[in-house]
Write a protein that holds these residues in place. Structure first.
Motif, PDB file in Angstrom:
ATOM      1  N   ALA A 113      25.379   3.606  -6.291  1.00 27.16           N
ATOM      2  CA  ALA A 113      24.593   4.119  -5.167  1.00 27.16           C
ATOM      3  C   ALA A 113      23.147   4.408  -5.551  1.00 27.16           C
ATOM      4  CB  ALA A 113      25.252   5.392  -4.612  1.00 27.16           C
ATOM      5  N   ARG A 114      22.932   5.021  -6.726  1.00 27.88           N
ATOM      6  CA  ARG A 114      21.565   5.350  -7.138  1.00 27.88           C
ATOM      7  C   ARG A 114      20.731   4.092  -7.329  1.00 27.88           C
ATOM      8  NH1 ARG A 114      21.236   9.104 -12.154  1.00 27.88           N
ATOM      9  NH2 ARG A 114      22.980   7.806 -12.849  1.00 27.88           N
ATOM     10  N   GLY A 115      21.332   3.078  -7.923  1.00 24.52           N
ATOM     11  CA  GLY A 115      20.617   1.825  -8.112  1.00 24.52           C
ATOM     12  C   GLY A 115      20.256   1.169  -6.791  1.00 24.52           C
ATOM     13  N   TRP A 116      21.194   1.222  -5.838  1.00 21.36           N
ATOM     14  CA  TRP A 116      20.934   0.621  -4.521  1.00 21.36           C
ATOM     15  C   TRP A 116      19.841   1.394  -3.786  1.00 21.36           C
ATOM     16  CZ3 TRP A 116      20.999   2.316   0.497  1.00 21.36           C
ATOM     17  CH2 TRP A 116      20.903   1.336   1.478  1.00 21.36           C
ATOM     18  N   VAL A 117      19.921   2.717  -3.835  1.00 23.77           N
ATOM     19  CA  VAL A 117      18.921   3.541  -3.150  1.00 23.77           C
ATOM     20  C   VAL A 117      17.523   3.255  -3.698  1.00 23.77           C
ATOM     21  CG1 VAL A 117      18.076   5.899  -2.838  1.00 23.77           C
ATOM     22  CG2 VAL A 117      20.476   5.382  -2.428  1.00 23.77           C
ATOM     23  N   TYR A 118      17.407   3.222  -5.030  1.00 26.56           N
ATOM     24  CA  TYR A 118      16.074   2.993  -5.602  1.00 26.56           C
ATOM     25  C   TYR A 118      15.585   1.574  -5.311  1.00 26.56           C
ATOM     26  CZ  TYR A 118      12.058   3.331  -8.608  1.00 26.56           C
ATOM     27  OH  TYR A 118      10.765   3.352  -9.056  1.00 26.56           O
ATOM     28  N   SER A 119      16.505   0.610  -5.284  1.00 25.50           N
ATOM     29  CA  SER A 119      16.139  -0.774  -4.997  1.00 25.50           C
ATOM     30  C   SER A 119      15.638  -0.948  -3.568  1.00 25.50           C
ATOM     31  CB  SER A 119      17.335  -1.709  -5.231  1.00 25.50           C
ATOM     32  OG  SER A 119      17.693  -1.727  -6.595  1.00 25.50           O
ATOM     33  N   ASN A 120      15.995  -0.023  -2.701  1.00 24.07           N
ATOM     34  CA  ASN A 120      15.576  -0.090  -1.295  1.00 24.07           C
ATOM     35  C   ASN A 120      14.777   1.141  -0.871  1.00 24.07           C
ATOM     36  OD1 ASN A 120      17.195  -2.570  -0.115  1.00 24.07           O
ATOM     37  ND2 ASN A 120      18.626  -1.452  -1.419  1.00 24.07           N
ATOM     38  N   SER A 121      14.268   1.888  -1.857  1.00 22.08           N
ATOM     39  CA  SER A 121      13.673   3.193  -1.582  1.00 22.08           C
ATOM     40  C   SER A 121      12.465   3.140  -0.665  1.00 22.08           C
ATOM     41  CB  SER A 121      13.296   3.885  -2.891  1.00 22.08           C
ATOM     42  OG  SER A 121      12.486   3.042  -3.699  1.00 22.08           O
ATOM     43  N   LEU A 122      11.586   2.155  -0.835  1.00 19.94           N
ATOM     44  CA  LEU A 122      10.402   2.097   0.015  1.00 19.94           C
ATOM     45  C   LEU A 122      10.776   1.810   1.461  1.00 19.94           C
ATOM     46  CD1 LEU A 122       7.339   2.308   0.118  1.00 19.94           C
ATOM     47  CD2 LEU A 122       7.199  -0.135  -0.416  1.00 19.94           C
ATOM     48  N   LEU A 123      11.711   0.887   1.671  1.00 17.58           N
ATOM     49  CA  LEU A 123      12.179   0.603   3.031  1.00 17.58           C
ATOM     50  C   LEU A 123      12.846   1.826   3.644  1.00 17.58           C
ATOM     51  CD1 LEU A 123      13.704  -3.002   2.918  1.00 17.58           C
ATOM     52  CD2 LEU A 123      11.871  -2.203   4.415  1.00 17.58           C
ATOM     53  N   LEU A 124      13.669   2.516   2.854  1.00 22.32           N
ATOM     54  CA  LEU A 124      14.384   3.689   3.368  1.00 22.32           C
ATOM     55  C   LEU A 124      13.414   4.791   3.782  1.00 22.32           C
ATOM     56  CD1 LEU A 124      17.307   3.850   0.780  1.00 22.32           C
ATOM     57  CD2 LEU A 124      17.482   3.174   3.185  1.00 22.32           C
ATOM     58  N   VAL A 125      12.399   5.035   2.967  1.00 21.37           N
ATOM     59  CA  VAL A 125      11.436   6.093   3.289  1.00 21.37           C
ATOM     60  C   VAL A 125      10.597   5.713   4.506  1.00 21.37           C
ATOM     61  CG1 VAL A 125       9.370   7.285   2.479  1.00 21.37           C
ATOM     62  CG2 VAL A 125      11.330   7.035   0.965  1.00 21.37           C
ATOM     63  N   MET A 126      10.100   4.486   4.534  1.00 22.68           N
ATOM     64  CA  MET A 126       9.304   4.042   5.682  1.00 22.68           C
ATOM     65  C   MET A 126      10.131   4.080   6.962  1.00 22.68           C
ATOM     66  SD  MET A 126       6.177   3.375   4.891  1.00 22.68           S
ATOM     67  CE  MET A 126       5.102   2.956   3.529  1.00 22.68           C
ATOM     68  N   GLY A 127      11.378   3.633   6.876  1.00 23.18           N
ATOM     69  CA  GLY A 127      12.252   3.645   8.050  1.00 23.18           C
ATOM     70  C   GLY A 127      12.559   5.053   8.517  1.00 23.18           C
ATOM     71  N   ALA A 128      12.781   5.968   7.562  1.00 23.66           N
ATOM     72  CA  ALA A 128      13.082   7.354   7.917  1.00 23.66           C
ATOM     73  C   ALA A 128      11.891   8.020   8.597  1.00 23.66           C
ATOM     74  CB  ALA A 128      13.490   8.143   6.673  1.00 23.66           C
ATOM     75  N   ILE A 129      10.679   7.797   8.054  1.00 20.24           N
ATOM     76  CA  ILE A 129       9.493   8.391   8.666  1.00 20.24           C
ATOM     77  C   ILE A 129       9.266   7.821  10.063  1.00 20.24           C
ATOM     78  CG2 ILE A 129       6.998   8.702   8.482  1.00 20.24           C
ATOM     79  CD1 ILE A 129       7.309   8.638   5.453  1.00 20.24           C
ATOM     80  N   PHE A 130       9.519   6.514  10.239  1.00 21.92           N
ATOM     81  CA  PHE A 130       9.404   5.913  11.571  1.00 21.92           C
ATOM     82  C   PHE A 130      10.350   6.580  12.559  1.00 21.92           C
ATOM     83  CE2 PHE A 130      11.733   2.814  14.283  1.00 21.92           C
ATOM     84  CZ  PHE A 130      10.808   2.754  15.313  1.00 21.92           C
ATOM     85  N   VAL A 131      11.613   6.730  12.176  1.00 18.67           N
ATOM     86  CA  VAL A 131      12.615   7.312  13.082  1.00 18.67           C
ATOM     87  C   VAL A 131      12.258   8.756  13.418  1.00 18.67           C
ATOM     88  CG1 VAL A 131      15.020   8.028  13.286  1.00 18.67           C
ATOM     89  CG2 VAL A 131      14.473   5.774  12.360  1.00 18.67           C
TER      90      VAL A 131
END
Length: 216
Positions: A113-131
């Protein structure tokens, strides 16, 4: 660069708040209402909805742009990988797991999970701020909308009703179309046009059909 844009952002937001207060109070006086203070204005739904509707469109723009650069290519644009490099790449190319370097980020060295989160971290943060920004726009927007409804003797609408209203989608789409146009133009114009010395540009003499990564 971070400092420059942070300062520019604060100055622009401050300028918007001052100009917005002046415009709001002018409208208040025209309708026979009392002027409000600066603090009352910047904590009001009128100010929040204007700020949030711009923030959500900006973060949507970059979320889509980052995601698109993983799977789509534009021949000749420095904003794109070269044709044939579509996808997330191999672990070796991405320096993850057993391929990580000693100085790689800690989460790049692990699986799961940690590896997946970091591999997609920029998308996750940008998406979260958008929502979250879009939600803030909706919450503040319904207050402003129902105030206008009351002014015109109309009944208030529910939160769900506001999400389906023309006002909500007009506020959203008028920003989305401009952001998507800007990104599309940047991708296309960067094939043929150059700002010398910019990391967002190919070297000035690079052929139009060649991407920056191909010229290295």
């Amino acid at each position: 660069m971070s400092i420059f844009f942070a300062v520019a952002f604060v100055l622009a937001l401050g300028g918007q708040s001052v100009a917005g207060l002046a415009a709001f109070n002018e409208e208040q006086l025209e309708h026979g209402a009392a002027a409000v203070s600066y603090l009352d204005f910047v904590t009001s739904s009128d100010f929040v909805v204007d700020v949030a509707e711009n923030w959500q469109s900006e973060f949507l723009q970059f979320f889509l742009f980052i995601w698109a650069t993983v799977w789509l290519v534009q021949k000749g644009s420095p904003e794109s990988k070269k044709p044939g490099d579509v996808g997330t790449g191999t672990d070796e190319e991405q320096l993850v797991g057993e391929h990580a370097r000693p100085d790689s980020p800690a989460w790049a060295k692990v699986r799961g999970a940690r590896g997946w989160v970091y591999s997609n971290s920029l998308l996750l943060v940008m998406g979260a701020i958008f929502v979250l920004s879009w939600l803030a726009q909706a919450v503040a927007g319904i207050v402003v909308y129902n105030d206008e409804q009351a002014t015109h003797g109309q009944p208030p609408v529910s939160f769900v009703g506001y999400l389906g209203s023309a006002d909500f989608w007009n506020r959203s789409l008028q920003n989305w179309q401009s952001e998507l146009l800007a990104v599309g133009c940047m991708v296309a114009f960067s094939i043929f046009l150059r700002p010398r010395g910019s990391s967002e540009s190919k070297p000035v003499g690079t052929p139009h059909s060649t991407a920056a990564v191909e010229s290295e």
